[in-house]
Design an enzyme around this catalytic site. Sequence first.
Site, PDB file in Angstrom:
ATOM      1  N   GLU A  92       0.830  -1.206   0.000  1.00  0.00           N
ATOM      2  CA  GLU A  92       0.000   0.000   0.000  1.00  0.00           C
ATOM      3  C   GLU A  92       0.866   1.258   0.000  1.00  0.00           C
ATOM      4  OE1 GLU A  92      -3.897  -2.028   2.044  1.00  0.00           O
ATOM      5  OE2 GLU A  92      -2.903  -0.452   3.160  1.00  0.00           O
ATOM      6  N   CYS A 121       1.128  -1.184  15.471  1.00  0.00           N
ATOM      7  CA  CYS A 121       1.145  -1.034  14.007  1.00  0.00           C
ATOM      8  C   CYS A 121       0.554  -2.250  13.297  1.00  0.00           C
ATOM      9  CB  CYS A 121       2.576  -0.807  13.540  1.00  0.00           C
ATOM     10  SG  CYS A 121       2.723  -0.717  11.749  1.00  0.00           S
ATOM     11  N   GLY A 164       6.964  -1.210   6.437  1.00  0.00           N
ATOM     12  CA  GLY A 164       8.361  -1.637   6.532  1.00  0.00           C
ATOM     13  C   GLY A 164       9.262  -0.633   7.209  1.00  0.00           C
ATOM     14  N   GLU A 165      10.430  -1.131   7.609  1.00  0.00           N
ATOM     15  CA  GLU A 165      11.446  -0.304   8.287  1.00  0.00           C
ATOM     16  C   GLU A 165      12.595  -0.083   7.301  1.00  0.00           C
ATOM     17  OE1 GLU A 165      12.466   1.507  11.018  1.00  0.00           O
ATOM     18  OE2 GLU A 165      14.331   1.526   9.877  1.00  0.00           O
ATOM     19  N   SER A 198      12.458   7.380   7.134  1.00  0.00           N
ATOM     20  CA  SER A 198      12.087   7.319   8.544  1.00  0.00           C
ATOM     21  C   SER A 198      12.503   5.974   9.139  1.00  0.00           C
ATOM     22  CB  SER A 198      10.569   7.493   8.661  1.00  0.00           C
ATOM     23  OG  SER A 198      10.164   7.342   9.990  1.00  0.00           O
ATOM     24  N   SER A 221      11.959   7.756  14.706  1.00  0.00           N
ATOM     25  CA  SER A 221      10.741   7.587  15.493  1.00  0.00           C
ATOM     26  C   SER A 221      11.114   6.948  16.835  1.00  0.00           C
ATOM     27  CB  SER A 221       9.784   6.689  14.714  1.00  0.00           C
ATOM     28  OG  SER A 221       8.613   6.509  15.441  1.00  0.00           O
ATOM     29  N   LEU A 222      10.856   7.658  17.921  1.00  0.00           N
ATOM     30  CA  LEU A 222      11.337   7.199  19.227  1.00  0.00           C
ATOM     31  C   LEU A 222      10.420   6.136  19.843  1.00  0.00           C
ATOM     32  CD1 LEU A 222      12.465  10.545  20.882  1.00  0.00           C
ATOM     33  CD2 LEU A 222      13.891   8.800  19.815  1.00  0.00           C
ATOM     34  N   CYS A 340      -0.624   6.507   9.529  1.00  0.00           N
ATOM     35  CA  CYS A 340       0.565   5.835  10.035  1.00  0.00           C
ATOM     36  C   CYS A 340       0.147   4.654  10.906  1.00  0.00           C
ATOM     37  CB  CYS A 340       1.395   6.767  10.905  1.00  0.00           C
ATOM     38  SG  CYS A 340       2.148   8.091   9.994  1.00  0.00           S
TER      39      CYS A 340
HETATM   40  S1  SF4 Z   1       8.818  -0.189  11.993  1.00  0.00           S
HETATM   41 FE1  SF4 Z   1       7.139   1.026  11.110  1.00  0.00          FE
HETATM   42  S2  SF4 Z   1       6.092  -0.373   9.664  1.00  0.00           S
HETATM   43 FE2  SF4 Z   1       7.392  -1.632  11.000  1.00  0.00          FE
HETATM   44  S3  SF4 Z   1       6.018  -2.324  12.616  1.00  0.00           S
HETATM   45 FE3  SF4 Z   1       7.058  -0.452  13.369  1.00  0.00          FE
HETATM   46  S4  SF4 Z   1       5.696   1.262  12.825  1.00  0.00           S
HETATM   47 FE4  SF4 Z   1       5.029  -0.549  11.630  1.00  0.00          FE
END
Ligand code: SF4
Length: 347
Positions: A92, A121, A164-165, A198, A221-222, A340
């Site tokens: 997506e 998430c 994804g990360e 990110s 992102s903390l 998000c």
């Molecule tokens: S890293 Fe991002 S996409 Fe992966 S589980 Fe955490 S918030 Fe969701």
Amino acid sequence: MLDPRDGRPGDFEAAARTLGAHDHSIRRLFSAVIGKGIHDPIVWGREFQVPRRLTAMIRAPLPRLVLERSVVSPVDGFEKLVFHTQDELAVETVLIPLHKPGAVSVCLSCQVGCPVACSFCATGRMSQWRNLETWEILDQFIHAREVVRSQQRRVTGAVFMGMGEPLLASVKPQVLAAASLLSYPYGGQIASKAITISTVGIVPQIDEYTAEGHKFRLAISLGAATDAKRAWLVPVAARWSIAEVMAAARRHALARRCRVMLSYVCISGVNVSEDDARALGELIGETPVRLDLIDVTDPTGRFRPPASEELRAFRDALTRYVGQPVVRRYSGGADILAACGTLAGSE
Ligand code: SF4
């Protein structure tokens, strides 16, 4: 066979040159495939004068993601594009309307599912996962740009904040290759500083990213300001302590001479107390940051965003303890599961 959408532009150019292609032909091919989104070799030759010798080096036909459907939020105009990959997995992508009229930013996914498995998430709860190839990341952009152009709008930015990360070691090369192709003058033509990557805080990869000197923006992102809460909310990334994450953020700020963008997902009753604000203040110290607050969106209802009173008290506390810019970032498209943390939540 070569694919101009895989690997960084320089890699493709070097490989094509070795096979005898000229620089101007290679650039025309980039302009056709990435700049214009044309995948038909006959058109490359007819309209872009790409010589047949170069066309013959390209894998054909170029594979594509299939755009299954798009859904627009009647609430805020965010739009979600749902694709399936050639192995029938869901990906997506979100079109984010910007303040400037007609301008849109594209939120791209780099994995199907996500092994980091953050507890708030939906992507992290998907039943399976795999990394996307560079072309699969880039093809989201190419499809998105077609949709946006058909609406007489234009894409001016891209964020790697979808599924994804992006800084996991196994997918970072594909993400950086796609970002390079997006910013390439014969490719996506998006300004580097309008591309944001990110991460939830993969420390070695943040340091490597800093050392590599990329011009894209980095957002960290903390999740939480203490290790105990982070271990619960962001379990996989919690193998690095929050102090280590912040130290990597500081090194990035020093190297780039910039404020680091920190994002913080606000969850009612979990991480928005006065103690959390104090812990954030101690953690950040003198590091130049911009703190973006984002309401959690959890379709399961397990995690709720703070009510306005709770959030106001938290922001007041942040003013006292952090004393640096704090911005509330809108995470739109909640009604169509495009916010998000909700991508592929309908799986
Ligand atoms: S890293 Fe991002 S996409 Fe992966 S589980 Fe955490 S918030 Fe969701």
